[in-house]
Design a protein around this motif. Structure first.
Motif, PDB file in Angstrom:
ATOM      1  N   LYS A 198      46.349  52.811  27.691  1.00 21.09           N
ATOM      2  CA  LYS A 198      46.711  53.624  29.117  1.00 21.09           C
ATOM      3  C   LYS A 198      47.007  54.932  28.689  1.00 21.09           C
ATOM      4  N   LEU A 199      47.799  55.110  27.645  1.00 15.26           N
ATOM      5  CA  LEU A 199      48.325  56.500  27.310  1.00 15.26           C
ATOM      6  C   LEU A 199      47.135  57.397  26.921  1.00 15.26           C
ATOM      7  N   ARG A 200      46.303  56.841  26.100  1.00 10.32           N
ATOM      8  CA  ARG A 200      44.935  57.484  25.513  1.00 10.32           C
ATOM      9  C   ARG A 200      44.014  57.739  26.716  1.00 10.32           C
ATOM     10  N   LYS A 201      44.100  57.245  27.987  1.00  6.88           N
ATOM     11  CA  LYS A 201      43.408  57.585  28.979  1.00  6.88           C
ATOM     12  C   LYS A 201      44.279  58.639  30.097  1.00  6.88           C
ATOM     13  N   GLY A 202      45.478  58.911  29.259  1.00  4.28           N
ATOM     14  CA  GLY A 202      46.231  60.030  30.079  1.00  4.28           C
ATOM     15  C   GLY A 202      47.271  59.584  31.151  1.00  4.28           C
ATOM     16  N   GLU A 203      47.596  58.345  31.221  1.00  4.49           N
ATOM     17  CA  GLU A 203      48.466  57.489  32.063  1.00  4.49           C
ATOM     18  C   GLU A 203      49.798  57.494  31.406  1.00  4.49           C
ATOM     19  N   THR A 204      50.796  57.520  32.434  1.00  5.68           N
ATOM     20  CA  THR A 204      52.026  57.428  31.896  1.00  5.68           C
ATOM     21  C   THR A 204      52.458  55.857  32.206  1.00  5.68           C
ATOM     22  N   VAL A 205      53.303  55.359  31.191  1.00  6.57           N
ATOM     23  CA  VAL A 205      53.803  54.080  31.308  1.00  6.57           C
ATOM     24  C   VAL A 205      55.285  54.096  31.250  1.00  6.57           C
ATOM     25  N   THR A 206      55.760  52.837  32.148  1.00  9.09           N
ATOM     26  CA  THR A 206      57.179  52.662  32.266  1.00  9.09           C
ATOM     27  C   THR A 206      57.414  51.294  32.011  1.00  9.09           C
ATOM     28  N   ARG A 207      58.382  50.957  31.271  1.00  3.87           N
ATOM     29  CA  ARG A 207      58.775  49.391  31.056  1.00  3.87           C
ATOM     30  C   ARG A 207      60.260  49.112  30.808  1.00  3.87           C
ATOM     31  N   GLU A 208      60.559  48.017  31.003  1.00  2.00           N
ATOM     32  CA  GLU A 208      62.103  47.639  30.504  1.00  2.00           C
ATOM     33  C   GLU A 208      61.805  46.437  29.491  1.00  2.00           C
ATOM     34  N   ASN A 210      63.533  44.413  26.166  1.00  4.23           N
ATOM     35  CA  ASN A 210      64.751  43.738  25.229  1.00  4.23           C
ATOM     36  C   ASN A 210      64.934  44.103  23.871  1.00  4.23           C
ATOM     37  N   VAL A 211      65.662  44.535  23.121  1.00  4.41           N
ATOM     38  CA  VAL A 211      65.781  44.774  21.814  1.00  4.41           C
ATOM     39  C   VAL A 211      66.888  44.371  21.057  1.00  4.41           C
ATOM     40  N   PHE A 212      66.811  43.866  20.108  1.00  4.19           N
ATOM     41  CA  PHE A 212      68.045  43.460  19.249  1.00  4.19           C
ATOM     42  C   PHE A 212      68.188  44.493  18.191  1.00  4.19           C
ATOM     43  N   ILE A 213      69.359  45.182  18.491  1.00  2.00           N
ATOM     44  CA  ILE A 213      69.829  46.036  17.455  1.00  2.00           C
ATOM     45  C   ILE A 213      71.321  45.676  16.768  1.00  2.00           C
ATOM     46  N   ASN A 214      71.196  45.510  15.642  1.00  2.00           N
ATOM     47  CA  ASN A 214      72.383  44.869  14.838  1.00  2.00           C
ATOM     48  C   ASN A 214      72.781  43.587  15.358  1.00  2.00           C
ATOM     49  N   GLN A 215      72.093  42.780  15.403  1.00  2.00           N
ATOM     50  CA  GLN A 215      72.442  41.337  15.877  1.00  2.00           C
ATOM     51  C   GLN A 215      72.800  41.307  17.331  1.00  2.00           C
ATOM     52  N   GLU A 216      72.673  42.467  18.130  1.00  2.00           N
ATOM     53  CA  GLU A 216      72.989  42.497  19.557  1.00  2.00           C
ATOM     54  C   GLU A 216      72.126  42.814  20.522  1.00  2.00           C
ATOM     55  N   GLU A 217      71.874  42.247  21.613  1.00  2.00           N
ATOM     56  CA  GLU A 217      70.913  42.224  22.550  1.00  2.00           C
ATOM     57  C   GLU A 217      70.960  43.702  23.263  1.00  2.00           C
ATOM     58  N   LYS A 218      70.186  44.337  23.689  1.00  2.00           N
ATOM     59  CA  LYS A 218      70.070  45.629  24.335  1.00  2.00           C
ATOM     60  C   LYS A 218      69.153  45.666  24.993  1.00  2.00           C
ATOM     61  N   HIS A 219      68.978  46.444  26.357  1.00  2.00           N
ATOM     62  CA  HIS A 219      68.133  46.586  27.486  1.00  2.00           C
ATOM     63  C   HIS A 219      67.859  48.088  27.572  1.00  2.00           C
ATOM     64  N   PHE A 220      66.420  48.224  27.518  1.00  2.00           N
ATOM     65  CA  PHE A 220      65.961  49.859  27.453  1.00  2.00           C
ATOM     66  C   PHE A 220      65.037  49.923  28.863  1.00  2.00           C
ATOM     67  N   TYR A 221      65.315  51.065  29.536  1.00  2.00           N
ATOM     68  CA  TYR A 221      63.986  51.559  30.259  1.00  2.00           C
ATOM     69  C   TYR A 221      63.467  52.602  29.821  1.00  2.00           C
ATOM     70  N   THR A 222      62.115  52.415  29.559  1.00  2.00           N
ATOM     71  CA  THR A 222      61.330  53.324  28.666  1.00  2.00           C
ATOM     72  C   THR A 222      60.250  54.219  29.444  1.00  2.00           C
ATOM     73  N   ILE A 223      60.233  55.526  29.347  1.00  2.50           N
ATOM     74  CA  ILE A 223      59.039  56.304  29.783  1.00  2.50           C
ATOM     75  C   ILE A 223      58.106  56.901  28.913  1.00  2.50           C
ATOM     76  N   ILE A 224      57.068  56.574  28.712  1.00  7.00           N
ATOM     77  CA  ILE A 224      56.345  57.099  27.862  1.00  7.00           C
ATOM     78  C   ILE A 224      55.168  58.078  28.525  1.00  7.00           C
ATOM     79  N   THR A 225      54.852  59.275  27.983  1.00 10.90           N
ATOM     80  CA  THR A 225      53.861  60.070  28.901  1.00 10.90           C
ATOM     81  C   THR A 225      52.960  60.813  27.882  1.00 10.90           C
ATOM     82  N   PRO A 226      51.656  61.162  28.070  1.00  8.14           N
ATOM     83  CA  PRO A 226      50.753  61.745  27.151  1.00  8.14           C
ATOM     84  C   PRO A 226      51.019  63.313  27.330  1.00  8.14           C
ATOM     85  N   VAL A 227      50.857  64.084  26.203  1.00  8.11           N
ATOM     86  CA  VAL A 227      50.827  65.476  26.461  1.00  8.11           C
ATOM     87  C   VAL A 227      49.294  65.962  26.084  1.00  8.11           C
TER      88      VAL A 227
END
Length: 749
Positions: A198-208, A210-227
């Protein structure tokens, strides 16, 4: 820009260039007098050419005189080509300093220098822009690194080329690594493949994510956009926001909402929410108490539309409108006609407010009170019964704080009779605290005893004195327990009873006991003295009778003499026993070294004058040879028990007496067993009574077994009797150690 070469001022083309140039141009002769001052210099400085030409250059531009700038002019006149200088300042028309870059050129005629030319470019504006750009770059960098979010930049192929500090702290330094190679979750590679397309096509991607950091579960909201540049993706910018706390709060909110819903749905009360038109917007399932309809059928309707009696609804509506208008909760009673009949309710209306502070709805809680009057009457009856019981208790029931003042929170009417004070005088220390009633000598002791007892199991029992309102001293027996009511020190609940009469009786009893002990001591002393004094005359009488028996030959007289001797010897034995008894009472125990077999033999030998001794068979079981004990006590016990077995032997069977002594833990065990006539069960409890003789064969004083019991009691021992008539008796005695030496000796043997 004019090319760097020797210039000829007489050339017409050069004059045109000077006049039309956007750069400031001035020329000077060898005397440093101005020969050219173009339009651009006029515009920048505000000085006309007519004012400047022919004048000394440093008079026109005095600020150029500093050593560095002046040196450039002189070097130019020496023929040096293309001298550059950055950062000279010339005052503008409005007095402001303008920054320039300058180039100096010599003007030659052949090989001879005739003057110089200076071309000036203004750099004030470009420097300002550069500074602003530098400041903007620094600001962006600072914001980029200090923001609490993760920023990162990928190239067009998905490789990390930049991260801010926050991103590095969370995920480590990823520069040079590909985004697809991250192992933040098992499903990540598949998701990134889709997102990257999607990014290679010039679209912006948003996603929630779950990530484990130092054995602790964390939640991130991520926005990725092409330049993009010219519709081509040049780079990819990402922003990740840590939403772990928000997710946790959302989960807590959902759980709370679920718990609240569960509480509402399972509440025994009917709970409903009404809008400002008094229409139901929510009602819990408890409504089934008065209706067979589902709760959903109530939504959007008023109670009048649902069948409430118009008169009852009028009362209800009036109360609801008042609650809404005055913005305050209201409570009232109301009846409802249902299929079960008339049901009474206690209703509470609570207005709910919007964010603007206006009433937006009303929460109604209805509690059935149909049987409440019956319950109230029952409670009143129980209260009266409890009050009657408490008024007849011979004492005081109380509840007080566990503080140094014993602050009374409740106290029964019996306190008036006990202390002379009314209930309201002692409650919450209104007039005085209960602590003030306690005798000063008992206050500290009472506090320590109660705290010590409540620290262990919470229960306590104490006795202390109080001073009544009339100034009398009374003794109080108090029993209670610690009740933890959520406070730091808790409360005490218990009962107080007046024990003054008992204490007076105990005091009188102690006094009587003391006097009795004194009388007994005097009596024992008298018996000892009388017995001792009588033994001398009795010994003389016995001696005279023995002489008379040898001298007198007449049978009848001899018979009387023997009778007198016999009665005198019995009296002498009684006095001997009384003396032994007095010695036992007054004896100070003194352990001595004893050889067991010698002691037993000595006692048996001392009884040789007893009739029938010769045909008795003695069995001795003495497993240890010697030990330490008080010889008088031990001799008194053994002598009287052996003598008792001799006196009550049977004539039919061969008489036998067994004597056994053994060591036990912390003492000595003595067993004397015979096959004599035995002791009947009906008199067994009386045989240790003073002067008791339980058999017609008894010829003694009735003191033998009493002396045995007194000796055993003197050392704190025990005695046990087993006997069966015509079969014999067994006396078992345990004598505890009377000092450490004896204990060690017994165990060593």
């Amino acid at each position: 820009m004019i090319e760097e070469k020797n210039l000829n001022l007489n050339q017409e083309m050069f004059q045109i260039l000077i006049k039309s140039s956007s750069e400031g141009i001035l020329a000077f002769d060898t005397g440093l007098k101005l020969t050219v001052w173009n339009k651009t210099m006029e515009e920048k400085t505000g000085k006309k050419a007519e004012e400047c030409l022919g004048k000394f250059i440093f008079d026109v531009l005095p600020h150029l005189f500093p050593e560095e700038t002046g040196k450039k002019f002189f070097e130019t006149l020496k023929g040096k080509n293309s001298i550059s200088q950055n950062g000279i300042f010339i005052s503008g028309e409005l007095g402001q300093n303008i920054s320039y870059d300058a180039k100096y050129f010599p003007i030659k005629s052949g090989e001879e220098v005739e003057g110089g030319l200076v071309i000036i470019n203004e750099v004030t504006e470009s420097n300002s822009v550069k500074k602003q750009l530098d400041l903007l770059e620094q600001t962006i960098k600072t914001a980029f690194d200090s923001t609490p979010y993760d920023y990162w930049l990928l190239d067009a192929e998905g490789k990390f080329i930049l991260q801010n500090n926050h991103s590095i702290q969370n995920f480590g330094d990823l520069k040079g690594k590909y985004f697809k190679d991250l192992t933040i979750s098992p499903e990540f590679p598949t998701k990134w493949k889709t997102d990257f397309e999607k990014l290679r096509k010039g679209e912006t991607v948003t996603r929630e994510q779950n990530v484990f950091i130092n054995q602790e579960e964390k939640h991130f909201y991520t926005i990725i956009t092409p330049v993009k540049q010219n519709q081509e993706v040049m780079a990819i910018v990402g922003l990740s926001i840590d939403i772990t706390e928000r997710i946790k709060n959302d989960n807590i909110r959902l759980r709370n909402e679920l718990e609240l819903k569960t509480l509402l749905e399972n509440s025994p009360d009917i709970i409903a929410r009404l809008d400002l038109d008094l229409k139901i917007t929510y009602i819990n399932r408890t409504i089934g108490k008065i209706s067979s309809s589902q709760p959903s059928s109530f939504i959007g309707k008023t109670y009048l539309e649902l069948g409430m009696d118009p008169q009852e609804y009028e009362i209800f509506e009036k109360q609801a409108r008042t609650s809404i208008k005055e913005k305050t909760p209201l409570e009232f009673e109301n009846d409802y006609k249902s299929r079960q009949g008339i049901i009474s309710f206690s209703i509470r209306l609570t207005p709910e407010f919007s964010s603007t502070g206006e009433v937006c709805s009303v929460l109604m809680i209805s509690r059935e009170t149909t049987g409440l009057e019956k319950v109230r009457n029952q409670l009143l009856e129980n209260q009266n019964r409890l009050s009657s019981i408490m008024s007849n208790i011979p004492g005081v029931v109380f509840k007080c704080k566990n503080d140094p003042n014993w602050t009374m929170e409740f106290i029964s009417d019996g306190v008036k009779q006990l202390t002379g004070y009314e209930v309201n005088e002692l409650l919450y220390n209104n007039v005085l605290s209960y602590q003030k009633l306690i005798h000063p000598a008992d206050r500290a002791r009472l506090w320590e005893e109660v705290q010590s007892a409540t620290d262990s199991d919470g229960n306590y029992l104490v006795e202390y004195r109080i001073i009544t309102k009339e100034g009398k001293i009374k003794w109080v027996w108090e029993q209670g327990r610690l009740v933890n009511n959520g406070g730091f020190s808790g409360s005490l609940e218990g009962v107080m009873i007046d024990i003054t009469e008992r204490k007076d009786f105990e005091e009188a009893l102690k006094k009587s006991e003391s006097e009795l002990k004194k009388t007994n001591a005097e009596l024992e002393a008298y018996i000892y003295k009388a017995s001792h004094d009588l033994r001398g005359p009795l010994a003389s009488i016995i001696g005279l009778t023995m002489v008379a028996e040898m001298e007198i030959k007449e049978d009848q007289t001899l018979q009387f003499i023997k009778l007198i001797r016999n009665r005198t010897e019995r009296l002498n034995d009684t006095l001997t026993n009384l003396l032994d008894l007095a010695k036992i009472k007054q004896k100070v125990l003194e352990p001595e070294h004893i050889i067991a077999e010698d002691l037993v033999n000595e006692i048996i030998d001392g009884l040789t004058n007893k009739s029938g001794l010769s045909n008795i068979e003695f069995h001795k079981n003495l497993p240890f040879k010697d030990f330490f004990y008080d010889p008088f006590i031990l001799t008194s016990i053994l002598h009287n028990l052996i003598e008792n077995s001799i006196d009550f032997k049977q004539s039919v069977e061969s008489p036998r007496i067994s004597i056994s002594m053994s060591n036990e833990a912390d003492g000595i065990r003595i067993d004397i067993e015979d096959n004599g006539i035995g002791i009947g069960e009906d008199i067994r409890d009386k045989i240790f009574t003073m002067f008791y003789r339980g058999h017609d064969k008894s010829t003694g004083s009735g003191l033998g077994l009493y002396i045995v019991k007194s000796s055993v009691d003197k050392v704190g021992g025990t005695i046990d009797v087993k006997s069966e008539p015509n079969k014999g008796s067994r006396f078992s005695i345990f004598l505890p150690c009377i000092d450490n030496n004896q204990s060690e000796t017994i165990h060593r043997q």
